[in-house]
Design a protein around this motif. Sequence first.
Motif, PDB file in Angstrom:
ATOM      1  N   SER A 184       0.861  -1.109  -0.090  1.00  0.00           N
ATOM      2  CA  SER A 184      -0.062   0.200  -0.108  1.00  0.00           C
ATOM      3  C   SER A 184       0.768   1.161  -0.153  1.00  0.00           C
ATOM      4  O   SER A 184       0.417   2.209  -0.459  1.00  0.00           O
ATOM      5  N   ALA A 185       2.110   1.197   0.600  1.00  0.00           N
ATOM      6  CA  ALA A 185       3.125   2.527   0.901  1.00  0.00           C
ATOM      7  C   ALA A 185       3.976   2.536  -0.534  1.00  0.00           C
ATOM      8  O   ALA A 185       4.691   3.443  -0.529  1.00  0.00           O
ATOM      9  N   GLN A 186       3.822   1.881  -1.572  1.00  0.00           N
ATOM     10  CA  GLN A 186       4.533   1.967  -2.708  1.00  0.00           C
ATOM     11  C   GLN A 186       4.053   3.405  -3.575  1.00  0.00           C
ATOM     12  O   GLN A 186       2.997   3.685  -3.587  1.00  0.00           O
ATOM     13  N   GLU A 187       5.220   3.922  -3.913  1.00  0.00           N
ATOM     14  CA  GLU A 187       4.949   5.269  -4.636  1.00  0.00           C
ATOM     15  C   GLU A 187       5.700   4.814  -5.883  1.00  0.00           C
ATOM     16  O   GLU A 187       6.696   4.690  -6.217  1.00  0.00           O
ATOM     17  N   LEU A 188       4.396   4.784  -7.174  1.00  0.00           N
ATOM     18  CA  LEU A 188       4.786   4.040  -8.371  1.00  0.00           C
ATOM     19  C   LEU A 188       4.450   4.897  -9.334  1.00  0.00           C
ATOM     20  O   LEU A 188       3.404   5.762  -9.329  1.00  0.00           O
ATOM     21  N   GLU A 189       4.871   4.685 -10.527  1.00  0.00           N
ATOM     22  CA  GLU A 189       4.375   5.488 -11.742  1.00  0.00           C
ATOM     23  C   GLU A 189       3.343   4.668 -12.235  1.00  0.00           C
ATOM     24  O   GLU A 189       3.224   3.266 -11.740  1.00  0.00           O
ATOM     25  N   LEU A 190       2.357   5.199 -12.867  1.00  0.00           N
ATOM     26  CA  LEU A 190       1.180   4.253 -13.250  1.00  0.00           C
ATOM     27  C   LEU A 190       1.517   3.293 -14.263  1.00  0.00           C
ATOM     28  O   LEU A 190       0.757   2.236 -13.952  1.00  0.00           O
ATOM     29  N   ARG A 191       2.625   3.166 -15.026  1.00  0.00           N
ATOM     30  CA  ARG A 191       2.509   2.235 -15.961  1.00  0.00           C
ATOM     31  C   ARG A 191       3.388   1.105 -15.047  1.00  0.00           C
ATOM     32  O   ARG A 191       3.148  -0.179 -15.326  1.00  0.00           O
ATOM     33  N   VAL A 192       4.289   1.176 -14.060  1.00  0.00           N
ATOM     34  CA  VAL A 192       4.755   0.390 -13.002  1.00  0.00           C
ATOM     35  C   VAL A 192       3.582  -0.278 -12.245  1.00  0.00           C
ATOM     36  O   VAL A 192       3.682  -1.609 -12.208  1.00  0.00           O
ATOM     37  N   ALA A 193       2.648   0.364 -11.659  1.00  0.00           N
ATOM     38  CA  ALA A 193       1.576  -0.355 -10.970  1.00  0.00           C
ATOM     39  C   ALA A 193       0.777  -1.142 -12.120  1.00  0.00           C
ATOM     40  O   ALA A 193       0.280  -2.177 -11.637  1.00  0.00           O
ATOM     41  N   ARG A 194       0.599  -0.864 -13.263  1.00  0.00           N
ATOM     42  CA  ARG A 194      -0.099  -1.460 -14.263  1.00  0.00           C
ATOM     43  C   ARG A 194       0.550  -2.783 -14.659  1.00  0.00           C
ATOM     44  O   ARG A 194      -0.002  -4.030 -14.835  1.00  0.00           O
ATOM     45  N   PHE A 195       2.006  -2.623 -14.720  1.00  0.00           N
ATOM     46  CA  PHE A 195       2.944  -3.717 -14.947  1.00  0.00           C
ATOM     47  C   PHE A 195       2.652  -5.009 -13.601  1.00  0.00           C
ATOM     48  O   PHE A 195       2.627  -6.074 -13.767  1.00  0.00           O
ATOM     49  N   GLN A 196       2.658  -4.415 -12.430  1.00  0.00           N
ATOM     50  CA  GLN A 196       2.465  -5.336 -11.302  1.00  0.00           C
ATOM     51  C   GLN A 196       1.322  -6.015 -11.012  1.00  0.00           C
ATOM     52  O   GLN A 196       1.290  -7.218 -11.128  1.00  0.00           O
ATOM     53  N   LEU A 197       0.191  -5.294 -11.475  1.00  0.00           N
ATOM     54  CA  LEU A 197      -1.212  -5.843 -11.957  1.00  0.00           C
ATOM     55  C   LEU A 197      -1.200  -7.078 -12.775  1.00  0.00           C
ATOM     56  O   LEU A 197      -1.478  -8.207 -12.750  1.00  0.00           O
ATOM     57  N   GLN A 198      -0.657  -6.671 -13.944  1.00  0.00           N
ATOM     58  CA  GLN A 198      -0.621  -7.752 -15.275  1.00  0.00           C
ATOM     59  C   GLN A 198       0.291  -8.804 -14.685  1.00  0.00           C
ATOM     60  O   GLN A 198      -0.058 -10.153 -15.107  1.00  0.00           O
ATOM     61  N   LEU A 199       1.465  -8.498 -14.224  1.00  0.00           N
ATOM     62  CA  LEU A 199       2.326  -9.790 -13.887  1.00  0.00           C
ATOM     63  C   LEU A 199       1.598 -10.470 -12.994  1.00  0.00           C
ATOM     64  O   LEU A 199       1.866 -11.710 -13.005  1.00  0.00           O
ATOM     65  N   PHE A 200       0.965  -9.817 -11.887  1.00  0.00           N
ATOM     66  CA  PHE A 200       0.384 -10.983 -10.964  1.00  0.00           C
ATOM     67  C   PHE A 200      -0.953 -11.762 -11.783  1.00  0.00           C
ATOM     68  O   PHE A 200      -0.911 -12.856 -11.540  1.00  0.00           O
TER      69      PHE A 200
END
Length: 797
Positions: free
Chosen positions: A134-150
């Motif tokens: 929850s405390a991650q400060e991410l770029e939007l595409r990195v957040a998308r990448f994490q969700l898609q990788l999961f």
Amino acid sequence: MEENTVSHAIHHPVPAQWARSFFLALLPVLAVFLGGATSKWAEGIIVAFFGAFLVFQPPRRSLGWKINATFLAFALCALVSFLPQTWFFTPDWRTALTNDFGIALPTIVTPQPWVTAGCFASLAAGLCWLYRVSAQELELRVARFQLQLFASGIVAIAALSILLYLTHHSIPSWNNPRNFGPFLNRNQTADLFGVTSVLILASAQDDIRHGRKRWILWAIALIIVIAAICLNFSRAGVVILVAASAIWIATVALRLDAPTRAGAACRISLAVSFLLLLVSALLIAGGETVARFHLEKFAGTDISSDFRWSIFRDTWQLIRSSPWVGLGLGNFESIFAIFRDASHGNTRSFHPESDWLWVWSELGWVAVPLIVLGAVLLIRRVAPLQVGTNQRFRLAALIGALMFALHGLVDVSGHRVGTAYSAMFLLGLSLHRPTQLQMSKTISWVFRILGLALLVIGLSWTIAWRSKAMLPGAVGVGNAKQLAVVASRGYNFGEAINLTTRALNWAPLDWELYYLRATAEVGQRDPAQKALDDFRRARFLEPNSESVPLQEGFVWLRVRPDLALVAWREALRRAGPERKDVFRTIMFTAKLRDPAARQIIRQLAFSEHDLALVYFAQLNAEEFRPAFSKFFDTDPDLVAMKPEEKRELFQLWDSRGDINALIAAVNKHPDWLQFTWRTVAKYRGTSGDFRGACELMEKFDSNVAFPPEETGQSIEQLHERVYRDTNNFSAAYTLYRQQMSRGLIDDALATIRHFTVNRKPPAYFHLLEAQAWAAKKNWERSWNAWQAFEKAKAPNH
């Protein structure tokens, strides 16, 4: 870098951020692959990896004092059980364990502090995981990448599940009775695939919007997940899949992607079409999974009859009978067995079929509103779902997390590392970014210390499991059980006693430890009272399963047959409708040739008539007669036997017993003829009393369905048809009836014998012949015809 407060201006995240993303997105996938990390060794691997990650990559931002305070308060709820028991009221079950069974419990609230401590470590790891993602400060595409990788990782798990299922292979860490999916409980597998499906939808829609052909891969992924849900045979997966997809599609169509009324109408039409297509695919491919909904019976369904609701009622009684601070983590299974009334059954319940009730029972009622409060505080940070903030992905992640929480009302996925970490990952990634969180060195150092502790704890769990070390807590208890079994099989009973006694210091409510120690005490020929006390404790802590007293009886058989009898009586009482099967197990395992076992089995059989029938069925004729004579002497009028039991008894008596004694008993009790008239008739026929035999047959065996008689034809016409056609049974039957009604008995007999002598007519022709001979008072030939009738109809019975 991740820890800088950034806006949309950053477009080139550093490699370290991608590496962190890989770890955070794939750790829950690894937990799922390790059988959901439901075993302590697998959880130890996950906790150790995460602990090491926290040491080097702790969160550097604080989620704010409100969320921090909520997390801390929730953790303290779990620690309250280490307070003195005297500060709270003492429940009856605790008094019974201490006073009636001599079980030494600690003076604190939790009766098993080492078990509770281990569970608290798991809870702390989960809270740290939620805080870190929850405390991650991410770029939007990195957040998308994490969700898609999961999502890709879970799709890979689904595809692997399908492959293993179709090829009839398995992975050692996947323990599923249907050999599908990583979890033992199929509802948890369904939960995981269901909440992931909405992420797949978001990914596919994003690729379609940007004109990327990668949406085809996501379409294939969705098909794989739907197929996995159908093969998993769980209603929960279908409900979550359809509900989550419907909510996401409706929200996107109505709010996020509809700037104009025309555009909204178009998108709504497309959304409805997709949902209809999705439901149609489920109906076509769902097979047994969809059939489990019993849609045609929904109107008359009484949900209160569901076994799950019985579990809920008993859990509520447990909660009411416990301190308001709960039982302490890890104690539900051990104590709930004592409270099972509405949900009484032979199988043990490991949980209350609800995450929320489980938390309430072990952490107290305060923990429940704290969970809700923490969720609300985090969800508030999801807003705003505005354009340019990954709104579709974040909405999908939020819906998946909320569906997980709702499913927790009727399942326990929140208590499984693989599913819980996945849900918390989705919740953490649903937050609005940039987060505008404040930097905090205190938070960093606190989590580094926690990470170090988790690293040590996780490694200790895995290493102790691998080396069979006696580590205090659940791992050590499990190892002690395995080592004690090995020691007892090697006749090293002293070692088995030492192992179980040591483990009981950590888990004094574990019935298996008392049982294993008792068997070792019997093997070592310790004073019988010690073993008897341990067996009593095991029976009290596992009051439902018949297996505990059943196996206890086998342990006592050679040294104390009287105690074996007591144990087996308890096993039969617990077995209920399955008592006959349990009694057969006793007979076959104890062996009738053992003098002590034979006497015990006879006592059990003679005390219950249904068991007596099982007992007699296993005896040969030589053994049957003296045993039956003793049984019959105890109840010569068979007052306690039901009609169906009497019928079975007389069948055994006829085949193996003294026929003269049977006839004498029936002569004394004429009402018993209904159960054994064939035997009596046969006896009379063999003795020359053909008339008596025929009268019995006429009374009990003449109720036969005859064909309808033909009408409108004379005797002459019927006679011509009968002797002209080879097998005109209908005309023959009609002719016979007309001849008998006119007193032409010889003619009727000739008609019927035209078929019974050299042909194979319907069985009732022999009955008609028997009645015709009886009308002529020729009882011997009538009896012969009756016997032919019995033989002719035998293949149909």
